[in-house]
Structures are given as C-alpha cells and as structure tokens.
Design a protein around this motif. Structure first.
Motif, mmCIF file in Angstrom:
data_model
loop_
_atom_site.group_PDB
_atom_site.id
_atom_site.type_symbol
_atom_site.label_atom_id
_atom_site.label_comp_id
_atom_site.label_asym_id
_atom_site.label_seq_id
_atom_site.Cartn_x
_atom_site.Cartn_y
_atom_site.Cartn_z
ATOM 1 N N ARG A 1 0.820 -1.217 0.000
ATOM 2 C CA ARG A 1 0.000 0.000 0.000
ATOM 3 C C ARG A 1 0.856 1.270 0.000
ATOM 4 O O ARG A 1 0.403 2.319 -0.467
ATOM 5 C CB ARG A 1 -0.916 0.023 1.218
ATOM 6 C CG ARG A 1 -1.983 -1.043 1.221
ATOM 7 C CD ARG A 1 -2.943 -0.856 2.396
ATOM 8 N NE ARG A 1 -3.835 -1.989 2.521
ATOM 9 C CZ ARG A 1 -3.682 -2.991 3.377
ATOM 10 N NH1 ARG A 1 -2.658 -2.973 4.214
ATOM 11 N NH2 ARG A 1 -4.528 -3.997 3.420
ATOM 12 N N SER A 2 2.058 1.179 0.553
ATOM 13 C CA SER A 2 2.878 2.374 0.759
ATOM 14 C C SER A 2 3.841 2.673 -0.375
ATOM 15 O O SER A 2 4.455 3.748 -0.386
ATOM 16 C CB SER A 2 3.678 2.239 2.067
ATOM 17 O OG SER A 2 2.823 2.040 3.175
ATOM 18 N N LEU A 3 3.990 1.752 -1.307
ATOM 19 C CA LEU A 3 4.921 1.991 -2.408
ATOM 20 C C LEU A 3 4.438 3.160 -3.257
ATOM 21 O O LEU A 3 3.239 3.329 -3.476
ATOM 22 C CB LEU A 3 5.066 0.731 -3.253
ATOM 23 C CG LEU A 3 5.951 -0.350 -2.632
ATOM 24 C CD1 LEU A 3 5.733 -1.688 -3.316
ATOM 25 C CD2 LEU A 3 7.425 0.054 -2.707
ATOM 26 N N PRO A 4 5.355 3.979 -3.733
ATOM 27 C CA PRO A 4 4.948 5.184 -4.463
ATOM 28 C C PRO A 4 4.285 4.864 -5.790
ATOM 29 O O PRO A 4 4.611 3.863 -6.447
ATOM 30 C CB PRO A 4 6.272 5.927 -4.669
ATOM 31 C CG PRO A 4 7.330 4.879 -4.579
ATOM 32 C CD PRO A 4 6.823 3.862 -3.605
ATOM 33 N N ALA A 5 3.348 5.710 -6.174
ATOM 34 C CA ALA A 5 2.700 5.557 -7.475
ATOM 35 C C ALA A 5 3.761 5.627 -8.567
ATOM 36 O O ALA A 5 4.696 6.437 -8.506
ATOM 37 C CB ALA A 5 1.665 6.660 -7.661
#
Length: 281
Positions: A17-21
């Motif tokens: 969920r936290s990985l950058p777009a």
C-alpha cells in the motif's frame, strides 16, 4: 523492479500500500486473490518459496526485494541463490529485534539469526529490519474485548517497545526506493515501552469502555498457543515471553523518527485506526 513477498501479511500488505505511485512492482503470493491495496499497475503472480520454478519466474527482471523469512522455520538459502542468479541487487529483509540480543537463544530467534547470516553472505546488498513486537498483535484480544470487555494475556506488567506495522512498512519502502540503506540494520520500535495492562487501559480509553485485564498462567497460554502452533514454536514463544518479563524488550530506538522525519506512531494512534475490530461503531 521491486518484488514484494509476504504481501498478504501484517507488514507486507502495508508495504504494498505504501509503495509510491509509478513504481514498477511485482507481488509474489501463494494466494494472489488475497492481495489488496496494491497500486495500479502492480503485477501479482503466484509463487511459493518451496517451488523453485515459481520463484525463478517471480524474480525475473527484479532488482529490489522485500523478503520475509521462508515460513515454517525454513531456510532462505534457496531463495537467495535464485535471487542472486536473477541479478537482484538489493534485499530488504524483515527480521526481528531479538536477533540483536545475545541472550535470545530460542528457536525462532536462532532461525532468524541464521537467515540474516545467509543474506549477509549472499553477495547481494542487504538491509535488515528488526522490529519489536507489532502493536497489531493486540488484535488477538478483539473477540474477548467485544464479547466480555476483557483482555487476557501472559505477564501483564511485562513491557515491550512495540511498533506500529505501518512504521515498519514505511521504513521498508524507504530502504527499497532510496539510496543509503545498504549494509544497515534498522532496529524499529514504538515511542515507549508498554505493558499489556497499560495497553488494555489505553484501548479502553479509545473505545470509551472500561476493560478488565486478566493475567493468564504459562500453562494456560501453552495450551492456547498449542492449538495454533507446533510445540517447538510454542516453547520458543514462551522463552521469549520470559526474556521480556526480565526487561529485555523495553529499549526505545530512534530509528523510526530518524528515517521518517516524524515521531513513531503511539499505541493510541494504532488503536484509533482499528476501533472496528474491537467492536466500536
């Protein structure tokens, strides 16, 4: 490309969920349908640590890996060999704070310690994440809190500098996407040591209910855990609990605020984010 393993687990799911777009991400899971919250464009593939062909396919083109230790007391050696052959540059491994405690000799800690050694000897760049107990472990109290307003646990006054899994995941993402983490050990804790008795009181305040704490005897806990885990793991967990009772888990480290530029999340913040699990409207 970044490969995330353990993406349906406590920390792995938060890493996804936290990985950058825009990051090129692949998730390896034994149950791909259970992977949720992945950024748009994430590739989700079936894989099992025990099936080498699936690991080879999952690692194709990967340069960064978030690695949970092979489940069930396994050895990371086979995965690391395949990763090195696939051209992986850097492995960020989720381990445990107990590995750094020379007095911790239980089975689970020895297993984690050995897998850390395998990674350091692998020839790839490495980063080790060593969290204390997760605040989310208190979800095991949810049923009795909802039904009875009671928390039951072993050694109620034993304190632990427990950490929010979201903080662990954010550090993992930094290590996967930024330079400067290679060859580093990040010990991750919350902002203060808390006992189960204190956590019960804080949880009650957040819920607006008066909760009661009941201390369990070791034999009661052994029986309860024995219904869920192999006997050898139960004894390792009990050994760990005894060390905690002696004060081995109270030290607070400044790694989370130093890396994230903000204080580590407090237990109250974690509880406020999980009220529904404990029966709040």
């Amino acid at each position: 490309m970044i490969l995330v393993t353990g993406a349906t687990g406590t920390v792995g799911s938060e890493v996804v969920r936290s990985l950058p777009a825009g990051a090129e991400v692949r998730v390896m899971a034994r149950n791909p349908g259970r992977v949720t919250g992945a950024p748009e464009g994430t590739e989700v593939v079936w894989g099992d640590f025990g099936v080498e062909g699936s690991v080879v396919r999952a690692l194709r083109g990967v340069r960064e890996v978030f690695l949970l230790t092979v489940p069930g007391g396994g050895d990371d050696g086979a995965f690391l060999r395949v990763a090195r052959e696939a051209g992986v540059r850097h492995v960020v491994k989720l381990s445990a704070a107990a590995v750094g405690d020379s007095g911790a000799v239980d089975l689970i800690t020895r297993w984690q310690r050995r897998n850390e050694e395998l990674l350091r000897e692998s020839g790839m760049e490495w980063t080790l994440l060593r969290p204390r107990a997760f605040m989310s472990n208190t979800l095991s109290w949810a049923e009795s809190v909802r039904a009875e307003g009671v928390v039951r646990a072993l050694y109620g006054e034993s304190a632990n500098a427990c950490v929010d899994p979201r903080d662990v995941a954010e550090v993992a993402v930094r290590a996967l996407t930024e330079d400067g983490h290679g060859g580093r050990i990040h010990t991750l804790t919350g902002p203060e040591p808390l006992s189960a008795v204190r956590q019960t009181a804080l949880l009650g305040e957040v819920l607006g209910r008066r909760l009661r704490f009941e201390e369990l005897e070791p034999e009661q806990v052994r029986a309860a855990w024995g219904a869920r885990y192999p006997a050898k793991f139960v004894e390792a967990l009990l050994e760990s609990a005894e060390r905690g009772r002696a004060g081995s888990k109270v030290e607070v480290h400044g790694t989370v605020p130093a890396l994230l530029g903000r204080p580590a999340r407090a237990f109250r913040q974690w509880a406020e984010s999980h009220l529904e699990a404990f029966g709040a409207a």
